[in-house]
Design a protein around this motif. Structure first.
Motif, PDB file in Angstrom:
ATOM      1  N   SER A 186      -4.901  -3.805   8.366  1.00 54.65           N
ATOM      2  CA  SER A 186      -5.039  -4.781   7.147  1.00 54.65           C
ATOM      3  C   SER A 186      -5.621  -5.210   6.199  1.00 54.65           C
ATOM      4  CB  SER A 186      -3.724  -6.120   7.697  1.00 54.65           C
ATOM      5  OG  SER A 186      -3.171  -7.015   6.355  1.00 54.65           O
ATOM      6  N   LEU A 187      -6.805  -5.424   6.932  1.00 50.70           N
ATOM      7  CA  LEU A 187      -7.775  -6.196   5.200  1.00 50.70           C
ATOM      8  C   LEU A 187      -8.434  -4.822   5.011  1.00 50.70           C
ATOM      9  CD1 LEU A 187      -9.982  -8.584   7.813  1.00 50.70           C
ATOM     10  CD2 LEU A 187      -8.465  -8.758   5.943  1.00 50.70           C
ATOM     11  N   LYS A 188      -8.264  -3.195   5.805  1.00 51.64           N
ATOM     12  CA  LYS A 188      -8.365  -2.349   4.476  1.00 51.64           C
ATOM     13  C   LYS A 188      -7.940  -1.111   3.957  1.00 51.64           C
ATOM     14  CE  LYS A 188     -11.876  -0.369   8.527  1.00 51.64           C
ATOM     15  NZ  LYS A 188     -12.354   0.990   9.626  1.00 51.64           N
ATOM     16  N   GLY A 189      -6.489  -2.048   3.361  1.00 57.77           N
ATOM     17  CA  GLY A 189      -5.560  -2.010   2.873  1.00 57.77           C
ATOM     18  C   GLY A 189      -4.408  -1.345   2.948  1.00 57.77           C
ATOM     19  N   TYR A 190      -3.926  -1.325   4.075  1.00 59.76           N
ATOM     20  CA  TYR A 190      -2.668  -0.476   4.948  1.00 59.76           C
ATOM     21  C   TYR A 190      -1.883  -1.573   4.700  1.00 59.76           C
ATOM     22  CZ  TYR A 190      -5.935   3.141   5.863  1.00 59.76           C
ATOM     23  OH  TYR A 190      -6.990   4.641   5.693  1.00 59.76           O
ATOM     24  N   ASP A 191      -0.951  -0.917   4.823  1.00 59.63           N
ATOM     25  CA  ASP A 191       0.633  -1.734   5.698  1.00 59.63           C
ATOM     26  C   ASP A 191       0.627  -0.877   6.935  1.00 59.63           C
ATOM     27  OD1 ASP A 191       1.444  -2.779   2.826  1.00 59.63           O
ATOM     28  OD2 ASP A 191       2.966  -1.282   2.886  1.00 59.63           O
TER      29      ASP A 191
ATOM     30  N   VAL B 291      10.390   4.754  17.031  1.00 60.94           N
ATOM     31  CA  VAL B 291       9.581   5.026  16.632  1.00 60.94           C
ATOM     32  C   VAL B 291       9.992   6.495  15.748  1.00 60.94           C
ATOM     33  CG1 VAL B 291       7.033   6.298  16.507  1.00 60.94           C
ATOM     34  CG2 VAL B 291       7.493   4.856  18.542  1.00 60.94           C
ATOM     35  N   LYS B 292      10.390   7.130  16.114  1.00 62.20           N
ATOM     36  CA  LYS B 292      10.798   7.915  14.963  1.00 62.20           C
ATOM     37  C   LYS B 292      11.939   7.830  14.246  1.00 62.20           C
ATOM     38  CE  LYS B 292      10.136  12.474  17.225  1.00 62.20           C
ATOM     39  NZ  LYS B 292      10.673  13.655  17.868  1.00 62.20           N
ATOM     40  N   GLN B 293      12.591   6.533  14.448  1.00 67.27           N
ATOM     41  CA  GLN B 293      13.671   5.542  13.459  1.00 67.27           C
ATOM     42  C   GLN B 293      12.580   4.961  12.815  1.00 67.27           C
ATOM     43  OE1 GLN B 293      17.046   6.293  13.574  1.00 67.27           O
ATOM     44  NE2 GLN B 293      16.623   7.962  13.958  1.00 67.27           N
ATOM     45  N   ILE B 294      12.122   4.349  12.929  1.00 67.08           N
ATOM     46  CA  ILE B 294      10.781   4.016  11.911  1.00 67.08           C
ATOM     47  C   ILE B 294      10.237   4.317  10.890  1.00 67.08           C
ATOM     48  CG2 ILE B 294       8.393   2.423  12.005  1.00 67.08           C
ATOM     49  CD1 ILE B 294       9.957   1.169  15.037  1.00 67.08           C
ATOM     50  N   VAL B 295       9.777   5.678  11.534  1.00 64.42           N
ATOM     51  CA  VAL B 295       8.673   6.620  10.398  1.00 64.42           C
ATOM     52  C   VAL B 295      10.049   6.982   9.155  1.00 64.42           C
ATOM     53  CG1 VAL B 295       8.068   8.959  10.098  1.00 64.42           C
ATOM     54  CG2 VAL B 295       7.274   7.373  12.303  1.00 64.42           C
ATOM     55  N   LYS B 296      11.774   7.451   9.640  1.00 69.87           N
ATOM     56  CA  LYS B 296      12.049   7.466   8.816  1.00 69.87           C
ATOM     57  C   LYS B 296      12.769   6.754   7.876  1.00 69.87           C
ATOM     58  CE  LYS B 296      16.843   9.487   9.400  1.00 69.87           C
ATOM     59  NZ  LYS B 296      18.664   9.556   9.760  1.00 69.87           N
ATOM     60  N   LYS B 297      13.313   5.440   7.954  1.00 70.85           N
ATOM     61  CA  LYS B 297      13.114   4.708   7.109  1.00 70.85           C
ATOM     62  C   LYS B 297      11.740   4.472   6.025  1.00 70.85           C
ATOM     63  CE  LYS B 297      14.398  -0.145   6.680  1.00 70.85           C
ATOM     64  NZ  LYS B 297      13.953  -2.070   7.313  1.00 70.85           N
ATOM     65  N   ALA B 298      10.609   4.185   7.646  1.00 69.09           N
ATOM     66  CA  ALA B 298       9.272   4.484   6.055  1.00 69.09           C
ATOM     67  C   ALA B 298       8.939   5.566   5.388  1.00 69.09           C
ATOM     68  CB  ALA B 298       7.485   4.454   7.082  1.00 69.09           C
ATOM     69  N   LYS B 299       9.598   6.388   5.374  1.00 72.29           N
ATOM     70  CA  LYS B 299       9.266   7.872   4.356  1.00 72.29           C
ATOM     71  C   LYS B 299       9.560   7.264   2.898  1.00 72.29           C
ATOM     72  CE  LYS B 299       8.855  11.887   7.629  1.00 72.29           C
ATOM     73  NZ  LYS B 299       7.665  12.076   7.234  1.00 72.29           N
ATOM     74  N   GLN B 300      10.874   6.600   3.227  1.00 73.97           N
ATOM     75  CA  GLN B 300      11.164   6.227   1.290  1.00 73.97           C
ATOM     76  C   GLN B 300      10.704   5.476   1.125  1.00 73.97           C
ATOM     77  OE1 GLN B 300      15.650   4.135   2.763  1.00 73.97           O
ATOM     78  NE2 GLN B 300      16.067   5.713   4.599  1.00 73.97           N
ATOM     79  N   GLN B 301       9.575   4.940   0.797  1.00 71.85           N
ATOM     80  CA  GLN B 301       8.412   3.698   0.980  1.00 71.85           C
ATOM     81  C   GLN B 301       7.462   4.022   0.622  1.00 71.85           C
ATOM     82  OE1 GLN B 301       8.877   0.173   2.511  1.00 71.85           O
ATOM     83  NE2 GLN B 301       7.714  -1.196   2.003  1.00 71.85           N
TER      84      GLN B 301
ATOM     85  N   SER C 177       0.381  -1.338  -0.021  1.00 68.02           N
ATOM     86  CA  SER C 177      -0.137  -0.186  -0.133  1.00 68.02           C
ATOM     87  C   SER C 177       0.933   1.005   0.344  1.00 68.02           C
ATOM     88  CB  SER C 177      -0.466   0.169   0.624  1.00 68.02           C
ATOM     89  OG  SER C 177      -1.229   1.144   1.506  1.00 68.02           O
ATOM     90  N   PRO C 178       0.057   2.206  -0.359  1.00 70.04           N
ATOM     91  CA  PRO C 178       1.031   3.346  -0.389  1.00 70.04           C
ATOM     92  C   PRO C 178       1.096   4.352   1.283  1.00 70.04           C
ATOM     93  CG  PRO C 178      -0.817   3.843  -1.378  1.00 70.04           C
ATOM     94  CD  PRO C 178      -0.462   2.553  -1.414  1.00 70.04           C
ATOM     95  N   SER C 179      -0.384   3.620   1.991  1.00 67.91           N
ATOM     96  CA  SER C 179       0.050   4.436   2.409  1.00 67.91           C
ATOM     97  C   SER C 179       0.174   3.105   4.481  1.00 67.91           C
ATOM     98  CB  SER C 179      -1.594   4.572   3.153  1.00 67.91           C
ATOM     99  OG  SER C 179      -1.748   5.835   2.278  1.00 67.91           O
TER     100      SER C 179
END
Length: 198
Positions: free
Chosen positions: A32-37, A75-85, A7-9
């Protein structure tokens, strides 16, 4: 725990003091069933979650071995990585997870929105002005503080704040404080919030 739908979100789910228990797993599966990662970090870093009967031990463990500063950093580290995707990143937190989401909202461009369920410790951080849309959902009854006063203070901070009937944990079907009507009201608020901010 991760569930990838390409998903893009993405929704980053932040658990309570207990860890990734059945309730948090169900939340992840539902979105997840609603389509989100889904990304759900194990902030307490234990293989098994605490049982609800060990609330005090779970809280002490979190405060002694993790703490809010370390959890926010994770959490900020996870967000930083997620921003690339991902195009859209949301934080969804319960109790301490809600307070962690609130603390993350202070920086510009961290995420596209936060959803915080009964984040009782938010009352310690009323100097924060969230830099993203924020949906805060509280139980009407809390042992340790006056919810009405907190809600009034938070409404001044340009957040969507709701107080629903019930006690802390009303949205958790595995908790003795579960309140089906308030759970459904909260679900509608969350769905509308995500639709509006996606």
């Amino acid at each position: 725990m991760e569930i990838i739908n390409n998903s893009p979100s993405v929704i980053i789910v932040l658990h309570e003091i207990y860890g990734i228990n059945h309730h948090i797993q169900k939340v992840c599966e539902k979105f997840s069933l609603k389509g989100y990662d889904i990304i759900c970090p194990n902030l307490i870093n234990l293989r098994k979650p605490f049982n609800y009967n060990f609330q005090e031990e779970a809280y002490k463990y979190f405060m002694r071995n993790v703490g809010f500063d370390s959890a926010v950093h994770q959490v900020k580290q996870i967000v930083k990585k997620a921003k690339q995707q991902y195009d859209h990143i949301y934080l969804l937190g319960y109790s301490i997870g809600a307070t962690i989401a609130w603390l993350c909202s202070v920086e510009e461009n961290v995420c596209d929105g936060i959803i915080a369920y009964y984040g009782s410790r938010i009352r310690d951080y009323l100097d924060i002005m969230p830099k993203c849309p924020a949906l805060l959902i509280f139980a009407e009854k809390e042992k340790s503080f006056n919810v009405q006063q907190l809600v009034i203070s938070l409404k001044k901070l340009n957040s969507d704040v709701y107080m629903l009937n019930g006690k802390h944990g009303f949205s958790d079907p595995f908790c003795e404080n579960y309140n089906e009507k308030s759970f459904e009201e909260a679900e509608t608020l969350v769905d509308n919030f995500l639709e509006k901010n996606c």
